[in-house]
Design a protein around this motif. Structure first.
Motif, mmCIF file in Angstrom:
data_model
loop_
_atom_site.group_PDB
_atom_site.id
_atom_site.type_symbol
_atom_site.label_atom_id
_atom_site.label_comp_id
_atom_site.label_asym_id
_atom_site.label_seq_id
_atom_site.Cartn_x
_atom_site.Cartn_y
_atom_site.Cartn_z
ATOM 1 N N HIS A 2 51.625 -4.914 62.739
ATOM 2 C CA HIS A 2 51.276 -4.194 61.529
ATOM 3 C C HIS A 2 51.067 -2.726 61.911
ATOM 4 O O HIS A 2 51.250 -2.357 63.070
ATOM 5 C CB HIS A 2 50.038 -4.804 60.849
ATOM 6 C CG HIS A 2 48.843 -4.844 61.743
ATOM 7 N ND1 HIS A 2 48.624 -5.850 62.661
ATOM 8 C CD2 HIS A 2 47.804 -3.994 61.873
ATOM 9 C CE1 HIS A 2 47.495 -5.627 63.310
ATOM 10 N NE2 HIS A 2 46.976 -4.502 62.851
ATOM 11 N N HIS A 4 48.585 0.916 61.256
ATOM 12 C CA HIS A 4 47.365 1.544 60.744
ATOM 13 C C HIS A 4 47.646 3.018 60.507
ATOM 14 O O HIS A 4 48.310 3.679 61.312
ATOM 15 C CB HIS A 4 46.212 1.433 61.750
ATOM 16 C CG HIS A 4 45.761 0.035 62.005
ATOM 17 N ND1 HIS A 4 45.235 -0.778 61.021
ATOM 18 C CD2 HIS A 4 45.767 -0.711 63.128
ATOM 19 C CE1 HIS A 4 44.918 -1.956 61.537
ATOM 20 N NE2 HIS A 4 45.244 -1.939 62.820
ATOM 21 N N ILE A 50 40.312 4.188 59.882
ATOM 22 C CA ILE A 50 41.605 3.701 59.390
ATOM 23 C C ILE A 50 41.713 4.027 57.905
ATOM 24 O O ILE A 50 40.825 3.704 57.120
ATOM 25 C CB ILE A 50 41.749 2.180 59.612
ATOM 26 C CG1 ILE A 50 41.727 1.857 61.103
ATOM 27 C CG2 ILE A 50 43.028 1.658 58.963
ATOM 28 C CD1 ILE A 50 41.643 0.360 61.404
ATOM 29 N N THR A 53 46.307 0.009 56.119
ATOM 30 C CA THR A 53 46.953 -0.947 57.019
ATOM 31 C C THR A 53 48.089 -1.600 56.251
ATOM 32 O O THR A 53 47.912 -2.000 55.097
ATOM 33 C CB THR A 53 45.947 -2.010 57.511
ATOM 34 O OG1 THR A 53 44.894 -1.343 58.234
ATOM 35 C CG2 THR A 53 46.607 -3.026 58.422
ATOM 36 N N TRP A 54 49.253 -1.704 56.905
ATOM 37 C CA TRP A 54 50.435 -2.249 56.246
ATOM 38 C C TRP A 54 51.194 -3.161 57.192
ATOM 39 O O TRP A 54 51.260 -2.915 58.395
ATOM 40 C CB TRP A 54 51.369 -1.111 55.824
ATOM 41 C CG TRP A 54 50.656 -0.058 55.047
ATOM 42 C CD1 TRP A 54 50.425 -0.048 53.709
ATOM 43 C CD2 TRP A 54 50.050 1.129 55.565
ATOM 44 N NE1 TRP A 54 49.713 1.073 53.361
ATOM 45 C CE2 TRP A 54 49.472 1.808 54.493
ATOM 46 C CE3 TRP A 54 49.933 1.670 56.853
ATOM 47 C CZ2 TRP A 54 48.794 3.019 54.642
ATOM 48 C CZ3 TRP A 54 49.256 2.865 57.011
ATOM 49 C CH2 TRP A 54 48.699 3.523 55.914
ATOM 50 N N ALA A 60 54.095 1.775 54.981
ATOM 51 C CA ALA A 60 53.492 2.801 55.833
ATOM 52 C C ALA A 60 54.203 4.137 55.644
ATOM 53 O O ALA A 60 53.558 5.194 55.556
ATOM 54 C CB ALA A 60 53.544 2.365 57.299
ATOM 55 N N CYS A 117 50.480 -1.584 65.710
ATOM 56 C CA CYS A 117 49.409 -2.412 66.258
ATOM 57 C C CYS A 117 49.870 -3.866 66.268
ATOM 58 O O CYS A 117 50.220 -4.389 65.200
ATOM 59 C CB CYS A 117 48.152 -2.230 65.417
ATOM 60 S SG CYS A 117 46.690 -3.069 66.042
ATOM 61 N N CYS A 127 43.303 -4.628 68.407
ATOM 62 C CA CYS A 127 43.347 -4.117 67.044
ATOM 63 C C CYS A 127 41.939 -3.707 66.617
ATOM 64 O O CYS A 127 41.003 -4.514 66.718
ATOM 65 C CB CYS A 127 43.894 -5.180 66.085
ATOM 66 S SG CYS A 127 43.922 -4.644 64.356
ATOM 67 N N ALA A 129 40.786 -3.377 63.726
ATOM 68 C CA ALA A 129 40.381 -4.113 62.528
ATOM 69 C C ALA A 129 40.202 -5.605 62.807
ATOM 70 O O ALA A 129 39.910 -6.382 61.900
ATOM 71 C CB ALA A 129 41.405 -3.900 61.419
#
Length: 131
Positions: A2, A4, A50, A53-54, A60, A117, A127, A129
């Motif tokens: 993913h 960020h 952040i 997040t995608w 993104a 990430c 990560c 998150a």
């Protein structure tokens, strides 16, 4: 994988504070909002930094376009926005980080960052998150 998103806009002279831009003991790196010297080091920053997040590179890239246009009215005449977006899509699809930054006045810096990430350059950084 993913992505960020991060951003920093401020007095560009602050970018000279390298101790806040390197993850070294006593440098204030984690608490500083200044962009790190290496893109993957964004993942060492607190999750509160952040901005999005995608899972999809297109999402993104769309965020980059939106944020960049807000901070850079009229875009960059030497590289049209759609060409810049396509380049970002290609980089993100290749698991590469993307940085769009520039001086917006004599002293003001605007930077927008999309970081892959996990990061292939810094695979040992977890990560931020927890994903």
């Amino acid at each position: 994988m993913h992505f960020h998103g991060y951003e920093w806009t401020g007095d560009g002279r602050l970018l000279a504070k390298e101790s806040e831009r390197r993850p070294v003991d006593g440098g204030g790196f984690r608490l500083s909002e200044l962009p790190p010297l290496m893109t993957g080091w964004w993942l060492l920053k607190p999750p509160a930094q952040i901005r999005g997040t995608w899972a999809a590179p297109a999402d993104a890239a769309d965020w980059l376009v939106k944020r960049y246009e807000e901070h850079t009215p009229g875009g960059e005449p030497r590289l049209p926005t759609e060409a810049r977006r396509q380049q970002a899509l290609d980089q993100l699809a290749d698991s590469s980080d993307v940085v769009w930054s520039r001086w917006v006045s004599d002293s003001r810096w605007s930077g927008h960052y999309v970081i892959a990430c996990p990061n292939r350059t810094w695979p040992d950084i977890p990560c931020p998150a927890g994903a």
